[in-house]
Design a protein around this motif. Structure first.
Motif, PDB file in Angstrom:
ATOM      1  N   ARG A   1      -1.659   5.126  -6.442  1.00  0.00           N
ATOM      2  CA  ARG A   1      -0.684   5.310  -5.368  1.00  0.00           C
ATOM      3  C   ARG A   1       0.589   5.982  -5.859  1.00  0.00           C
ATOM      4  O   ARG A   1       1.253   6.703  -5.126  1.00  0.00           O
TER       5      ARG A   1
ATOM      6  N   THR B   1       2.685   4.607  -0.960  1.00  0.00           N
ATOM      7  CA  THR B   1       2.343   5.702  -1.856  1.00  0.00           C
ATOM      8  C   THR B   1       3.596   6.520  -2.172  1.00  0.00           C
ATOM      9  O   THR B   1       4.602   6.450  -1.457  1.00  0.00           O
TER      10      THR B   1
ATOM     11  N   ALA C   1      -7.343  -4.195 -12.018  1.00  0.00           N
ATOM     12  CA  ALA C   1      -7.543  -3.344 -10.842  1.00  0.00           C
ATOM     13  C   ALA C   1      -6.241  -3.114 -10.087  1.00  0.00           C
ATOM     14  O   ALA C   1      -5.993  -2.018  -9.569  1.00  0.00           O
TER      15      ALA C   1
ATOM     16  N   LEU D   1     -12.275  -2.055  -8.658  1.00  0.00           N
ATOM     17  CA  LEU D   1     -11.606  -1.046  -7.851  1.00  0.00           C
ATOM     18  C   LEU D   1     -12.636  -0.335  -6.984  1.00  0.00           C
ATOM     19  O   LEU D   1     -13.630   0.192  -7.484  1.00  0.00           O
TER      20      LEU D   1
ATOM     21  N   ASP E   1      -4.695   0.512  -9.152  1.00  0.00           N
ATOM     22  CA  ASP E   1      -4.372   0.838  -7.766  1.00  0.00           C
ATOM     23  C   ASP E   1      -2.940   1.342  -7.663  1.00  0.00           C
ATOM     24  O   ASP E   1      -2.664   2.354  -6.994  1.00  0.00           O
ATOM     25  N   ARG E   2      -2.006   0.677  -8.327  1.00  0.00           N
ATOM     26  CA  ARG E   2      -0.617   1.137  -8.314  1.00  0.00           C
ATOM     27  C   ARG E   2      -0.497   2.520  -8.951  1.00  0.00           C
ATOM     28  O   ARG E   2       0.258   3.372  -8.467  1.00  0.00           O
TER      29      ARG E   2
ATOM     30  N   ALA F   1      -7.809   4.465  -3.608  1.00  0.00           N
ATOM     31  CA  ALA F   1      -8.688   3.362  -4.006  1.00  0.00           C
ATOM     32  C   ALA F   1      -8.035   2.065  -3.553  1.00  0.00           C
ATOM     33  O   ALA F   1      -6.907   2.065  -3.051  1.00  0.00           O
ATOM     34  N   GLU F   2      -8.751   0.955  -3.732  1.00  0.00           N
ATOM     35  CA  GLU F   2      -8.172  -0.350  -3.411  1.00  0.00           C
ATOM     36  C   GLU F   2      -8.801  -1.406  -4.314  1.00  0.00           C
ATOM     37  O   GLU F   2      -9.990  -1.326  -4.652  1.00  0.00           O
ATOM     38  N   PRO F   3      -8.022  -2.421  -4.740  1.00  0.00           N
ATOM     39  CA  PRO F   3      -8.583  -3.489  -5.562  1.00  0.00           C
ATOM     40  C   PRO F   3      -9.459  -4.409  -4.724  1.00  0.00           C
ATOM     41  O   PRO F   3      -9.140  -4.704  -3.565  1.00  0.00           O
TER      42      PRO F   3
ATOM     43  N   ARG G   1       0.823  -1.211   0.000  1.00  0.00           N
ATOM     44  CA  ARG G   1       0.000   0.000   0.000  1.00  0.00           C
ATOM     45  C   ARG G   1       0.858   1.262   0.000  1.00  0.00           C
ATOM     46  O   ARG G   1       0.352   2.352   0.282  1.00  0.00           O
TER      47      ARG G   1
END
Length: 298
Positions: free
Chosen positions: A222, A161, A214, A269, A218-219, A244-246, A159
């Motif tokens: 971030r 960033t 997704a 997502l 997400d990557r 966001a998150e998968p 996670r």
């Protein structure tokens, strides 16, 4: 040690402060010229410029240095032991690279030769690398091609960033450059294998392509938050995605599976933090209480 420091953004400030606190004689700080910023478009110094003024250090802000013979002469006249460069933003020509007795040392935010170029932190997250780091490099005329003096790795979490990694690497860079100046380690040529380049980012890179998996989107979020930022088209509006998150899910790419869940090329997502035009960013759950996304996003 008598040195010049050359940098511009927030990433460079910890190294400047560390060199000052360590007692090095900073003969000059070079930074990008002030630029218009804010609603009033007032000329605003960059972070390194502001930090140098706080420390009482002389600042030079040439708009260009590559073919400016007068600037080359002024730099040589500083009679430097070394120059430390950290995200300065201007290409140094050979007369400036050769002027300090120990040359110019660069604090680069990757484990060279991986991710030479302008956006190494974002590139590492975008590609799903498990680690990155700082390399202290002896500069030469090529783009991040010089021999390496020191390197230190740091993990990239699932996670992580760009702001988190940026701050961690800035602190590592500040610590490593002090070691490099004190220890004067032998230079090691970069390996010929494993060379990759991190291109300069543009606003268009932030557009979310829902046909992508997704995990890739997400990557991207971030990596490209806060700049250039990620976005999608919702009818007539461009909506920015700050987090966001998968999640599990399947459907036509771009279709809403729930008020805050969008189908992707593989998986889905969940939108966590959004921003509509002219408004502040907020939790997606709060924004969607009074606003509905169209059934199909583009």
């Amino acid at each position: 040690m008598r040195l010049a420091f050359m940098g511009s953004p927030d990433f460079s400030v910890p190294a400047l402060r560390a060199l000052h606190e360590a007692g090095h004689e900073i003969a000059a700080v070079y930074a990008q010229p002030p630029k218009p910023a804010g609603r009033g478009q007032r000329e605003t110094p960059c972070p390194v410029h502001r930090a140098a003024l706080e420390l009482g250090l002389p600042v030079r802000t040439p708009a260009r240095v590559k073919r400016d013979a007068a600037e080359h002469a002024a730099f040589a006249a500083l009679d430097l032991d070394v120059a430390v460069v950290a995200a300065y933003g201007l290409i140094l020509p050979k007369p400036m690279l050769d002027a300090p007795r120990r040359g110019c040392l660069n604090i680069h935010a990757s484990l060279l030769p991986r991710w030479r170029g302008a956006g190494p932190i974002q590139a590492a997250i975008l590609t799903g690398d498990s680690q990155t780091g700082i390399t202290i490099m002896q500069m030469e005329e090529g783009l991040d091609t010089g021999p390496m003096l020191l390197a230190e790795a740091t993990p990239i979490g699932p996670r992580s960033t760009t702001p988190e990694l940026h701050d961690a690497l800035a602190e590592i860079g500040a610590r490593l450059i002090l070691r490099a100046l004190e220890e004067n380690p032998a230079a090691t040529p970069q390996p010929e294998d494993g060379v990759t380049y991190a291109p300069k980012l543009a606003k268009a890179d932030g557009r979310l392509d829902w046909t992508q998996p997704a995990v890739a989107l997400d990557r991207r979020i971030r990596a490209l938050t806060p700049w250039p930022g990620c976005f999608f088209q919702a009818g007539e509006e461009v909506v920015r995605v700050h987090a966001a998150e998968p999640v599990a899910g399947a459907g036509t790419p771009g279709a809403l599976l729930a008020p805050d869940v969008v189908a992707c090329g593989d998986g889905a997502l969940r939108l966590l933090r959004l921003q509509r035009p002219g408004r502040a960013a907020m939790a997606a759950a709060d924004l969607l209480r009074g606003y509905s996304l169209p059934a199909q996003l583009t």
